[in-house]
Write a protein that holds these residues in place. Structure first.
Motif, PDB file in Angstrom:
ATOM      1  N   PHE A 396     -18.692  -4.346 -23.838  1.00 55.81           N
ATOM      2  CA  PHE A 396     -19.394  -3.236 -23.207  1.00 55.81           C
ATOM      3  C   PHE A 396     -18.693  -1.910 -23.481  1.00 55.81           C
ATOM      4  CE2 PHE A 396     -21.833  -6.308 -20.620  1.00 55.81           C
ATOM      5  CZ  PHE A 396     -23.075  -5.721 -20.741  1.00 55.81           C
ATOM      6  N   SER A 397     -17.359  -1.946 -23.612  1.00 59.44           N
ATOM      7  CA  SER A 397     -16.653  -0.704 -23.933  1.00 59.44           C
ATOM      8  C   SER A 397     -16.999  -0.239 -25.344  1.00 59.44           C
ATOM      9  CB  SER A 397     -15.147  -0.904 -23.812  1.00 59.44           C
ATOM     10  OG  SER A 397     -14.828  -1.292 -22.501  1.00 59.44           O
ATOM     11  N   ILE A 398     -17.074  -1.178 -26.274  1.00 64.86           N
ATOM     12  CA  ILE A 398     -17.465  -0.811 -27.641  1.00 64.86           C
ATOM     13  C   ILE A 398     -18.893  -0.270 -27.628  1.00 64.86           C
ATOM     14  CG2 ILE A 398     -17.957  -1.733 -29.943  1.00 64.86           C
ATOM     15  CD1 ILE A 398     -15.636  -3.696 -29.476  1.00 64.86           C
ATOM     16  N   GLY A 399     -19.755  -0.939 -26.873  1.00 60.45           N
ATOM     17  CA  GLY A 399     -21.131  -0.448 -26.728  1.00 60.45           C
ATOM     18  C   GLY A 399     -21.153   0.945 -26.135  1.00 60.45           C
ATOM     19  N   PHE A 400     -20.275   1.189 -25.175  1.00 61.00           N
ATOM     20  CA  PHE A 400     -20.186   2.527 -24.580  1.00 61.00           C
ATOM     21  C   PHE A 400     -19.876   3.563 -25.649  1.00 61.00           C
ATOM     22  CE2 PHE A 400     -17.482   5.981 -23.219  1.00 61.00           C
ATOM     23  CZ  PHE A 400     -18.134   6.512 -22.122  1.00 61.00           C
ATOM     24  N   VAL A 401     -18.859   3.274 -26.472  1.00 60.73           N
ATOM     25  CA  VAL A 401     -18.465   4.263 -27.484  1.00 60.73           C
ATOM     26  C   VAL A 401     -19.633   4.503 -28.453  1.00 60.73           C
ATOM     27  CG1 VAL A 401     -16.836   4.807 -29.334  1.00 60.73           C
ATOM     28  CG2 VAL A 401     -16.040   3.663 -27.275  1.00 60.73           C
ATOM     29  N   SER A 402     -20.309   3.422 -28.852  1.00 61.26           N
ATOM     30  CA  SER A 402     -21.439   3.574 -29.768  1.00 61.26           C
ATOM     31  C   SER A 402     -22.534   4.448 -29.150  1.00 61.26           C
ATOM     32  CB  SER A 402     -22.000   2.194 -30.116  1.00 61.26           C
ATOM     33  OG  SER A 402     -23.167   2.331 -30.882  1.00 61.26           O
ATOM     34  N   MET A 403     -22.866   4.157 -27.912  1.00 63.60           N
ATOM     35  CA  MET A 403     -23.901   4.937 -27.224  1.00 63.60           C
ATOM     36  C   MET A 403     -23.456   6.378 -27.009  1.00 63.60           C
ATOM     37  SD  MET A 403     -26.692   3.364 -26.435  1.00 63.60           S
ATOM     38  CE  MET A 403     -27.286   1.716 -26.764  1.00 63.60           C
ATOM     39  N   PHE A 404     -22.174   6.532 -26.672  1.00 60.99           N
ATOM     40  CA  PHE A 404     -21.680   7.884 -26.414  1.00 60.99           C
ATOM     41  C   PHE A 404     -21.733   8.727 -27.691  1.00 60.99           C
ATOM     42  CE2 PHE A 404     -18.238  11.029 -25.851  1.00 60.99           C
ATOM     43  CZ  PHE A 404     -18.735  11.665 -24.731  1.00 60.99           C
ATOM     44  N   ILE A 405     -21.448   8.115 -28.823  1.00 57.54           N
ATOM     45  CA  ILE A 405     -21.569   8.833 -30.097  1.00 57.54           C
ATOM     46  C   ILE A 405     -23.029   9.226 -30.323  1.00 57.54           C
ATOM     47  CG2 ILE A 405     -21.415   8.630 -32.612  1.00 57.54           C
ATOM     48  CD1 ILE A 405     -19.038   6.704 -32.165  1.00 57.54           C
ATOM     49  N   SER A 406     -23.926   8.249 -30.209  1.00 57.75           N
ATOM     50  CA  SER A 406     -25.336   8.514 -30.488  1.00 57.75           C
ATOM     51  C   SER A 406     -25.898   9.599 -29.570  1.00 57.75           C
ATOM     52  CB  SER A 406     -26.160   7.239 -30.296  1.00 57.75           C
ATOM     53  OG  SER A 406     -25.677   6.223 -31.125  1.00 57.75           O
ATOM     54  N   GLY A 407     -25.620   9.452 -28.273  1.00 53.66           N
ATOM     55  CA  GLY A 407     -26.169  10.415 -27.326  1.00 53.66           C
ATOM     56  C   GLY A 407     -25.451  11.745 -27.360  1.00 53.66           C
ATOM     57  N   GLY A 408     -24.145  11.696 -27.679  1.00 57.40           N
ATOM     58  CA  GLY A 408     -23.385  12.946 -27.742  1.00 57.40           C
ATOM     59  C   GLY A 408     -23.862  13.816 -28.889  1.00 57.40           C
ATOM     60  N   LEU A 409     -24.160  13.186 -30.022  1.00 61.88           N
ATOM     61  CA  LEU A 409     -24.584  13.978 -31.188  1.00 61.88           C
ATOM     62  C   LEU A 409     -25.936  14.638 -30.951  1.00 61.88           C
ATOM     63  CD1 LEU A 409     -23.345  11.703 -34.086  1.00 61.88           C
ATOM     64  CD2 LEU A 409     -22.455  13.933 -33.431  1.00 61.88           C
ATOM     65  N   THR A 410     -26.845  13.958 -30.255  1.00 60.86           N
ATOM     66  CA  THR A 410     -28.120  14.623 -29.990  1.00 60.86           C
ATOM     67  C   THR A 410     -27.943  15.763 -28.991  1.00 60.86           C
ATOM     68  OG1 THR A 410     -28.641  12.922 -28.371  1.00 60.86           O
ATOM     69  CG2 THR A 410     -29.618  12.688 -30.549  1.00 60.86           C
ATOM     70  N   GLY A 411     -26.837  15.727 -28.246  1.00 63.06           N
ATOM     71  CA  GLY A 411     -26.523  16.855 -27.372  1.00 63.06           C
ATOM     72  C   GLY A 411     -26.296  18.131 -28.160  1.00 63.06           C
ATOM     73  N   ILE A 412     -25.794  17.982 -29.386  1.00 65.41           N
ATOM     74  CA  ILE A 412     -25.583  19.156 -30.238  1.00 65.41           C
ATOM     75  C   ILE A 412     -26.930  19.764 -30.628  1.00 65.41           C
ATOM     76  CG2 ILE A 412     -24.666  19.875 -32.490  1.00 65.41           C
ATOM     77  CD1 ILE A 412     -22.449  17.829 -32.084  1.00 65.41           C
ATOM     78  N   PHE A 413     -27.966  18.949 -30.660  1.00 66.57           N
ATOM     79  CA  PHE A 413     -29.313  19.486 -30.928  1.00 66.57           C
ATOM     80  C   PHE A 413     -29.793  20.309 -29.734  1.00 66.57           C
ATOM     81  CE2 PHE A 413     -31.011  16.953 -34.618  1.00 66.57           C
ATOM     82  CZ  PHE A 413     -29.881  16.192 -34.848  1.00 66.57           C
ATOM     83  N   VAL A 414     -29.840  19.656 -28.573  1.00 60.43           N
ATOM     84  CA  VAL A 414     -30.467  20.332 -27.426  1.00 60.43           C
ATOM     85  C   VAL A 414     -29.588  21.418 -26.828  1.00 60.43           C
ATOM     86  CG1 VAL A 414     -32.084  18.534 -26.796  1.00 60.43           C
ATOM     87  CG2 VAL A 414     -29.760  18.399 -25.963  1.00 60.43           C
ATOM     88  N   GLY A 415     -28.267  21.370 -27.107  1.00 54.88           N
ATOM     89  CA  GLY A 415     -27.392  22.410 -26.583  1.00 54.88           C
ATOM     90  C   GLY A 415     -27.501  23.699 -27.370  1.00 54.88           C
ATOM     91  N   ASN A 416     -28.123  23.620 -28.526  1.00 55.79           N
ATOM     92  CA  ASN A 416     -28.292  24.805 -29.364  1.00 55.79           C
ATOM     93  C   ASN A 416     -29.632  25.446 -29.005  1.00 55.79           C
ATOM     94  OD1 ASN A 416     -28.487  26.632 -31.465  1.00 55.79           O
ATOM     95  ND2 ASN A 416     -27.434  25.258 -32.883  1.00 55.79           N
ATOM     96  N   SER A 417     -29.579  26.650 -28.461  1.00 51.22           N
ATOM     97  CA  SER A 417     -30.797  27.229 -27.886  1.00 51.22           C
ATOM     98  C   SER A 417     -31.936  27.313 -28.896  1.00 51.22           C
ATOM     99  CB  SER A 417     -30.490  28.610 -27.324  1.00 51.22           C
ATOM    100  OG  SER A 417     -29.894  29.412 -28.326  1.00 51.22           O
ATOM    101  N   THR A 418     -31.588  27.543 -30.173  1.00 59.92           N
ATOM    102  CA  THR A 418     -32.645  27.645 -31.180  1.00 59.92           C
ATOM    103  C   THR A 418     -33.447  26.347 -31.247  1.00 59.92           C
ATOM    104  OG1 THR A 418     -31.312  29.175 -32.451  1.00 59.92           O
ATOM    105  CG2 THR A 418     -33.074  28.048 -33.626  1.00 59.92           C
ATOM    106  N   LEU A 419     -32.726  25.213 -31.286  1.00 58.38           N
ATOM    107  CA  LEU A 419     -33.442  23.935 -31.340  1.00 58.38           C
ATOM    108  C   LEU A 419     -34.056  23.600 -29.991  1.00 58.38           C
ATOM    109  CD1 LEU A 419     -31.115  21.737 -33.525  1.00 58.38           C
ATOM    110  CD2 LEU A 419     -33.248  22.855 -34.138  1.00 58.38           C
ATOM    111  N   ASP A 420     -33.422  24.070 -28.930  1.00 62.04           N
ATOM    112  CA  ASP A 420     -33.936  23.756 -27.600  1.00 62.04           C
ATOM    113  C   ASP A 420     -35.328  24.343 -27.386  1.00 62.04           C
ATOM    114  OD1 ASP A 420     -33.329  22.521 -24.981  1.00 62.04           O
ATOM    115  OD2 ASP A 420     -33.653  24.554 -24.266  1.00 62.04           O
ATOM    116  N   ILE A 421     -35.623  25.442 -28.085  1.00 63.88           N
ATOM    117  CA  ILE A 421     -36.975  25.994 -27.950  1.00 63.88           C
ATOM    118  C   ILE A 421     -37.999  24.919 -28.300  1.00 63.88           C
ATOM    119  CG2 ILE A 421     -38.602  27.729 -28.773  1.00 63.88           C
ATOM    120  CD1 ILE A 421     -36.225  29.485 -29.483  1.00 63.88           C
ATOM    121  N   GLN A 422     -37.714  24.184 -29.366  1.00 65.13           N
ATOM    122  CA  GLN A 422     -38.668  23.134 -29.746  1.00 65.13           C
ATOM    123  C   GLN A 422     -38.497  21.859 -28.921  1.00 65.13           C
ATOM    124  OE1 GLN A 422     -38.491  21.628 -33.765  1.00 65.13           O
ATOM    125  NE2 GLN A 422     -40.136  20.201 -33.338  1.00 65.13           N
TER     126      GLN A 422
END
Lengths: 603, 357
Positions: A396-422
């Protein structure tokens, strides 16, 4: 070695009896031992079991409204059986669909992943790992649980009132939540929501100040702050976040209560609802969003930080290696904790805020990716050249890291106001936060449960069921949330219960069906876990050694079933940090062992 | 009955799983716990590697299956910036995603427990920590740089020649107001809102600028290649003007007007060809939850040429005449009425407009 352990144990158990006969814990009635208990371990179990019950309810809601999303227009008699007038003919009414998603969010975010998670692991681990008999104030700690219980009762009762529970989304934005006539969920259900959350904030504050003062003041001899396990650092920062941000939510909710019932205009201005002209002028609906997200954003770190601590500990133990970069791990927790207070308005890029202000929040938001990246790389390096044991906790810890990577990277999309408009308020956001704080946090929580269940109950969870639980959940979670990003990229707004009127969003019918079916399977497997949990409390394989995972931290120096007070006799003294694994050719060196004369002095 | 069977199958399946799980616990005790633990360790290590490979393939397969359902090119010039930003972010995060996921699952497989391996005591390395602080920081600076450049571009002041349209959301519909010939949106006050009196937006009729304002419901017409500025408001709760094909979005907040502007690039007809969908329409979706009808709060945007727009506009009747049909010059009753009151034309003269400005 084993013989010695067994011997030591015999002595321990003997001492427990001795202690119980002698001192202050005799004559405990059922009520004082299991209900109004002031023992941090019992309180942890109370938080945990209440959290599990809530998770079953909140999860069930998501499965049931997924039926609506996956099979729009189809009738499911079971829905009418469960919901009665809210699902006539087996189809959920739109107003109740919104009530369900609101309760799903509220329950999972606050009742499960805040109270259920922090309440369980902070209570269980702080005294055990820092070396204390109990919390700084066991009485306030008990109150913390009972306020949570009261909050639960009030929230639960709102499900059964005639106008139904709150239905404005878990963020309860006014004016929707402030105007009684704007939505049926803004009737009594909304008042109960606010009252319940007020009780919840009290619970959270009582718990939080207790955690902080215990960690700062009650560590055992030799346990300097930098010798604390990362779990304790994590719950420490979590508590700091909660204590500083929950009061702001409370203030915002009280103003909302006034607007709803006393005719004030904090959030209301220029409103005509259902043809009725409201007298309110001069308020700002956006003010609430600032107050809400000043908690709301730290809240997601309140959810994820404890699991980061848990996962750090478990990865280190099961890789048989010290956690890589202990100080960097603590530093990045601190950085996340600080930045958490400076990014709230990234939820509000499209509310019409000044673009310059928005740009500052973009900068601060993307800054959080730096400490998050440090943590991820440190986990990876901890596993590198390890000797890894795949216990269910480790998986489950390995799964956590995998999920945290996947979800963390999409945070870079929505945290950027330009992309957040869409992407703002589309299914992309739903996918993002479910992966990064929903699934990740649950993975961290499961890891902690599989790991510390032996300490809680003196028995193991069934390992085979644990493996099935892990694999189905990991695969299922990715099947559910990965393709959901595509719906969001195509612009599908969130909280749409039926896409059939739309030309632009109705092309994902097959996908929605697949997601629904997988979510039913994943939910069934969580029920299996719950069964495993309760079955194993009574019938699980017994723990026979004091330190089953061969770990360094103090909780494994207590008896297998520690009494109130944790250690019979003296609390052990600490001589080293908790991560001496595979040092100098030795598999592990407990914190209680003095530093040897010939020991290499790295770290 | 069907439900009963499904539940029965689930319960049965669960019982079998549980019995196997329980049995495996006994078996492991019989065979020696250490031995069976090591066996399951190997199985799980292999499964992690298999998951990595299947997962990466799954990512590819998912993309192949769904990419045809994504949006085609942006229908506004501003949206093109957003698409560029999306590609930059996707490229950077994609590399990080693949590299870190491979490292995670590969390490798990490679460094699975083995009797021959000793774990390597490696508590810290400041150089490495600095490297993976600095590199993400630089990467993110690049992303912030691009992001803010486009952000300020998109959120800048609308050009002077932009057409102005007022958008008003309410449960659960969209209404639009054009300033009419004078180019000025007349004053409005929410207490004047009165559906029964044909004043759905609360226009203040004393303001002469209101008398030529055009009001439409559910449908807004725009001119291709002409910047348009939306002035956005709401009558009741917070809504959000979501224009997915233009990549635009802005909340509609009661009491606090917001604005956004963009330049449509293709007419609706052109977009039908681009998407290959003869039923294509630009849709305006409500993106902020606003109550039980949120999911159905739909508007239609029609982008057309200037000529088409002009001829549509001429066919529209100012809301003032809808509210006061007796004052409408095209109303047969109008002449009689005006001779009686002797009032002059209601439409303000050019001089009046000038004094207002």
């Amino acid at each position: 070695m084993d013989a010695m352990n067994a011997h030591a144990e015999a002595i321990m158990t003997h001492e427990v009896h001795y202690d119980e006969h002698q001192a202050h814990h005799h004559n405990q009635s059922f009520i004082s031992k299991y209900i109004f208990s002031q023992d941090h371990k019992t309180i942890a179990k109370q938080f945990l079991i209440t959290g599990i019950i809530w998770a079953m309810i909140g999860g069930l809601f998501s499965v049931l409204f997924r039926l609506q999303l996956g099979f729009p227009g189809q009738s499911f008699p079971i829905l009418e059986t469960i919901f009665g007038k809210w699902a006539p003919g087996g189809e959920i009414k739109p107003e109740f669909y919104y009530a369900l998603i609101t309760m799903h969010g509220t329950i999972l975010v606050f009742f499960v992943l805040t109270a259920g998670l922090s309440g369980t692991f902070a209570n269980l681990l702080i005294p055990l790992q820092a070396g204390a008999r109990d919390m700084a104030s066991p009485f306030l700690n008990m109150l913390s649980y009972w306020f949570f219980f009261l909050a639960s009762i009030v929230m639960l009762s709102s499900l059964f009132i005639q106008t139904g529970p709150a239905a404005g989304g878990w963020t309860v934005y006014p004016p929707l939540s402030a105007l009684h006539t704007a939505s049926i969920g803004s009737e009594l259900g909304m008042d109960l929501w606010i009252v319940s959350m007020a009780l919840f904030v009290v619970s959270s504050l009582l718990g939080g100040i207790n955690y902080i003062s215990t960690i700062l003041n009650m560590r055992t001899k030799g346990m300097s702050m930098t010798r604390l396990p990362l779990t304790i650092w994590a719950v420490f920062f979590t508590a700091v976040l909660g204590v500083l941000s929950f009061p702001v939510l409370l203030s915002g909710l009280i103003l909302l209560l006034f607007d709803r019932n006393l005719g004030t205009s904090f959030y209301l201005s220029d409103i005509v609802v259902n043809g009725q002209i409201m007298p309110n002028e001069g308020g700002s609906a956006i003010l609430f969003q600032h107050l809400f997200w000043f908690l709301g954003h730290p809240e997601v770190y309140i959810i994820i930080l404890p699991t980061m601590g848990i996962v750090s500990e478990i990865i280190s133990i099961n890789s048989r290696k010290p956690i890589f970069g202990y100080m960097a791990m603590v530093g990045s927790l601190f950085a996340i904790c600080t930045l958490a207070f400076l990014v709230w308005a990234h939820h509000m890029f499209v509310t019409g805020m000044n673009p310059l202000l928005g740009s500052i929040f973009v900068l601060l938001t993307l800054l959080i990716a730096v400490p998050s990246a440090i943590k991820t790389f440190n986990w990876l390096t901890t596993m590198w050249r390890g000797n890894i044991r795949f216990t269910p906790a480790m998986l489950f810890s390995i799964g956590f890291v995998s999920m945290f990577i996947s979800g963390g990277l999409t945070g870079i999309f929505v945290g950027n106001s330009t992309l957040d408009i869409q992407l703002h308020d589309t299914m992309f956001v739903v996918a993002h936060f479910h992966i990064v704080m929903g699934v990740s946090a649950f993975f961290g929580m499961f890891a902690g449960l599989y790991h510390w269940f032996p300490k809680m109950f003196g028995r193991y969870l069934n390992t085979t069921l644990g493996y099935i639980h892990f694999w189905v959940t990991l695969i299922g979670a990715y099947l559910i949330f990965w393709p959901m990003h595509y719906e969001g990229l195509a612009g599908m707004p969130r909280r749409y219960l039926d896409k059939s009127p739309w030309v632009s969003f109705s092309q994902f019918g097959d996908l929605d069906r697949m997601i629904t079916i997988v979510s039913i399977i994943v939910y069934a497997v969580q029920l299996m876990f719950v069964f495993n949990f309760f079955y194993s409390i009574f019938k699980g394989r017994k723990v026979t050694t004091q330190n089953p995972w061969k770990a360094n931290t103090l909780e494994w120096t207590t008896p297998i079933r520690p009494g109130h007070g944790n250690w019979p006799g003296e609390i052990p003294e600490v001589h080293r940090w908790p991560y001496d694994y595979s040092k100098d050719g030795r598999d592990f060196i407990p914190q209680t062992e003095p530093v040897g004369a010939n020991e290499s002095n790295e770290h | 009955m069907q439900t009963f069977f499904i539940v029965a199958i689930l319960v049965f399946g669960f019982l079998i799983t549980f019995q196997i799980a329980k049995a495996s616990e006994y078996v492991s005790v019989l065979r020696g716990e250490e031995k069976s633990r090591k066996q399951s360790n190997r199985i799980n290590a292999f499964l992690l590697l298999a998951f990595l490979i299947a997962g990466l393939f799954g990512v590819y397969y998912c993309n192949e299956t769904l990419k045809g359902k994504l949006l085609k090119q942006s229908a506004s010039y501003q949206g093109e910036h957003i698409d560029t930003m999306l590609w930059i972010t996707l490229a950077i995060t994609g590399v990080v995603f693949i590299a870190t996921q491979i490292a995670l699952f590969w390490f798990a497989f490679k460094y699975q427990e083995s009797d021959t391996r000793k774990a390597y005591f490696y508590p810290h390395n400041n150089k490495l920590e600095v490297i993976w602080t600095v590199i993400p920081a630089i990467t993110l600076t690049v992303l912030v740089g691009f992001g803010l450049y486009y952000w300020f571009n998109i959120t800048s002041e609308a050009p002077k020649n932009a057409m102005v349209v007022e958008v008003t959301g309410s449960q659960f519909k969209w209404e639009f107001r054009y300033p009419g010939r004078d180019g000025i949106l007349g004053k409005k006050y929410y207490r004047d809102i009165n559906e029964a009196a044909n004043n759905p937006l609360g226009q203040v009729w004393d303001d002469p600028a209101n008398r030529d304002d055009i009001h439409t419901t559910g449908e807004v017409h725009l001119v291709v290649n002409k910047p348009v500025k939306f002035i956005i408001g709401s009558k009741d709760v917070i809504h959000d003007v979501g224009l997915v094909h233009f990549r635009m979005k802005m909340d509609a907040v009661p009491g606090t007007p917001t604005t956004m502007w963009f330049t449509p690039k293709y007419t609706t007809e052109q977009m039908k060809k681009i998407t290959g969908n003869p039923n294509f329409v630009y849709e305006l979706s409500c993106d902020q939850m606003c109550g039980k009808g949120h999911w159905s709060m739909r508007g239609v945007v029609i982008v057309e040429t200037q000529e088409e727009f002009d001829s549509w506009m001429i066919s529209q009747k100012p809301q003032y005449y809808v509210a006061f049909p007796e004052k409408d010059p095209s109303n047969p009753a109008y002449k009689a009425d005006s001779t009686k009151t002797g009032s002059a034309a209601i439409i303000p003269t050019k001089n009046q407009i000038k004094t207002r400005q």
